[in-house]
Design a protein around this motif. Sequence first.
Motif, short mmCIF file in Angstrom:
data_model
loop_
_atom_site.label_atom_id
_atom_site.label_comp_id
_atom_site.label_asym_id
_atom_site.label_seq_id
_atom_site.Cartn_x
_atom_site.Cartn_y
_atom_site.Cartn_z
N UNK A 1 -11.99 4.30 1.98
CA UNK A 1 -12.86 3.14 1.86
C UNK A 1 -12.02 1.92 1.50
N UNK A 2 -12.36 0.77 2.05
CA UNK A 2 -11.66 -0.49 1.76
C UNK A 2 -12.52 -1.35 0.87
N UNK A 3 -11.91 -1.89 -0.19
CA UNK A 3 -12.57 -2.88 -1.03
C UNK A 3 -11.70 -4.13 -1.08
N UNK B 1 0.83 -1.20 0.00
CA UNK B 1 0.00 0.00 0.00
C UNK B 1 0.87 1.26 0.00
N UNK B 2 2.01 1.20 0.66
CA UNK B 2 2.91 2.36 0.71
C UNK B 2 3.47 2.68 -0.67
N UNK C 1 -10.19 -11.31 -6.69
CA UNK C 1 -8.93 -11.82 -7.24
C UNK C 1 -7.72 -11.41 -6.41
N UNK C 2 -7.96 -10.67 -5.33
CA UNK C 2 -6.85 -10.20 -4.49
C UNK C 2 -6.78 -11.08 -3.24
N UNK D 1 -7.48 -4.05 -1.42
CA UNK D 1 -6.52 -4.87 -0.70
C UNK D 1 -7.16 -6.22 -0.37
N UNK D 2 -6.35 -7.19 0.06
CA UNK D 2 -6.92 -8.48 0.46
C UNK D 2 -7.78 -8.33 1.71
N UNK D 3 -8.64 -9.29 1.93
CA UNK D 3 -9.48 -9.32 3.13
C UNK D 3 -8.66 -9.92 4.28
N UNK D 4 -7.95 -9.05 4.97
CA UNK D 4 -7.15 -9.44 6.14
C UNK D 4 -7.56 -8.50 7.27
N UNK D 5 -8.45 -8.97 8.11
CA UNK D 5 -9.15 -8.06 9.02
C UNK D 5 -8.23 -7.44 10.06
N UNK D 6 -7.20 -8.13 10.49
CA UNK D 6 -6.38 -7.56 11.56
C UNK D 6 -5.47 -6.43 11.07
N UNK D 7 -5.42 -6.21 9.75
CA UNK D 7 -4.70 -5.05 9.23
C UNK D 7 -5.67 -4.06 8.57
#
Length: 463
Positions: free
Chosen positions: A368-370, A283-284, A374-375, A311-317
């Motif tokens: 907003x997060x999507x 992301x950076x 495919x990610x 981004x991927x669905x990684x809830x803790x980040x």
Amino acid sequence: MLRKTVTESFGATIEGLKASHLTETVVERSKRMILDTLGVGLLGTNTSVFKKILQYSKVYNARKASTVWGNSNISLLPQYAAFVNGVAVHSMDFDDTWYPATHPSGAVLPAVLALAEVLPQQSKPSGMDLLLAFNVGIEVQGRLMRFSKEASNIPKRFHPPAVVGTMGSAAATSKLLHMGSAQCREVLAIAASYSGAPMANAATQTKPLHIGNAARRGLEASYLALLGLEGNKNILDMKSGFGAFYTDYTPDMLAGLDSYRWVLEDQDVAIKRFPAHLGMHWVADAATALRMKLLEKNLPLVKIKKVVLKVPDARYVNRPFPASEHEARHSFQFNACTALVDGSISEESFSDLNLHRQEIRDLLQKVLIENPHDNHSNFDTMYCEVGVEMHTGETITERCNTFYGHWREPLSQYDLLKKFKANASTVLSMEAVQGIIDTVANLEKVTDCTVLSSYLQVKEKPI
């Protein structure tokens, strides 16, 4: 001897691997890992979490024991030196990351260095002994992770270094102690009962303890096996053994030593450019590139209406409004906004002053997060796309598929050394910093590896 079980094959491999099995690629990659780990560990001795853990561990102070990195007046029993130094390595989430996902070096290097210091003078390990033991610890982690497809993805239940890292520390220290294959199996069985930590403690001050405990507990497992403690002889074969950590655990026998190939030969590690969760580096890079486009178009950040992160669905980040430096290091949103505002991310980005800047807070409100289908939540295949919609209606996007420092695009040796010098010089004199660089560069020629610990004790004189 015929190996009848997976656990037997691991024990035989740990005992049987020799320095002659190390390839040039494995030696060079592992030396980069060692140097980087020492640097981030030294930097980590400045953190509040390290100071708290050191204060606790001082009750185990000992005269003839092992070095606490960056300190010349404290020595601890080796398992506690491994503990506090392991905490230092992960205190800022600046340590290396492998695939499948884990932080491999921090669980192993503090343990083998602490153990080496307390071995009898006549049997001090050489630099090559250290390289071999370190790589055995890395190898065991790599093999165990490849027994599960679940382990390939960003974790959801257990923090991987607390699982495989403990086993790696155990294997590395048992190798340094020259244990036979039967004892090595006992070490792995004991270590398995020390393994595991929940992901719920990610983004807190407790997370660095996962690395510290892995280093400490693996070393303790080796000590206990030396005293004759026994465990399940088939610990790696059983769903109720090491398989308890993975729902799809499918272990397999290791190859014979005649044709042995190291995992590190085929899979390099990622070395981070700034202290944050690995996902933040995608992301950076995407946000930094997007910022350049905004500058070229003379579009100010205050004109941004919306920021979209794919981004991927990684809830803790996924942390929209991080309240601490540890949460910020695990926030897609914070790292994207920081890169958009500053054009880069550094250690200072996570200070209280920068964390609560109004400019960052205002931009966070627009994110907003999507999670595109495919990610995938996987450090090998994931990507990050950062898009902004301006109040004018114009939309601009940038995507990062591979960040600089990823195993597909490794840091140059120049940038690795630059990172190490910047980190280590916060604690050590430049003479000591250069001594570590020279020692690691020539580690296979060093007769006594504990010379590294002598450099780690030297402190910068106050100005």
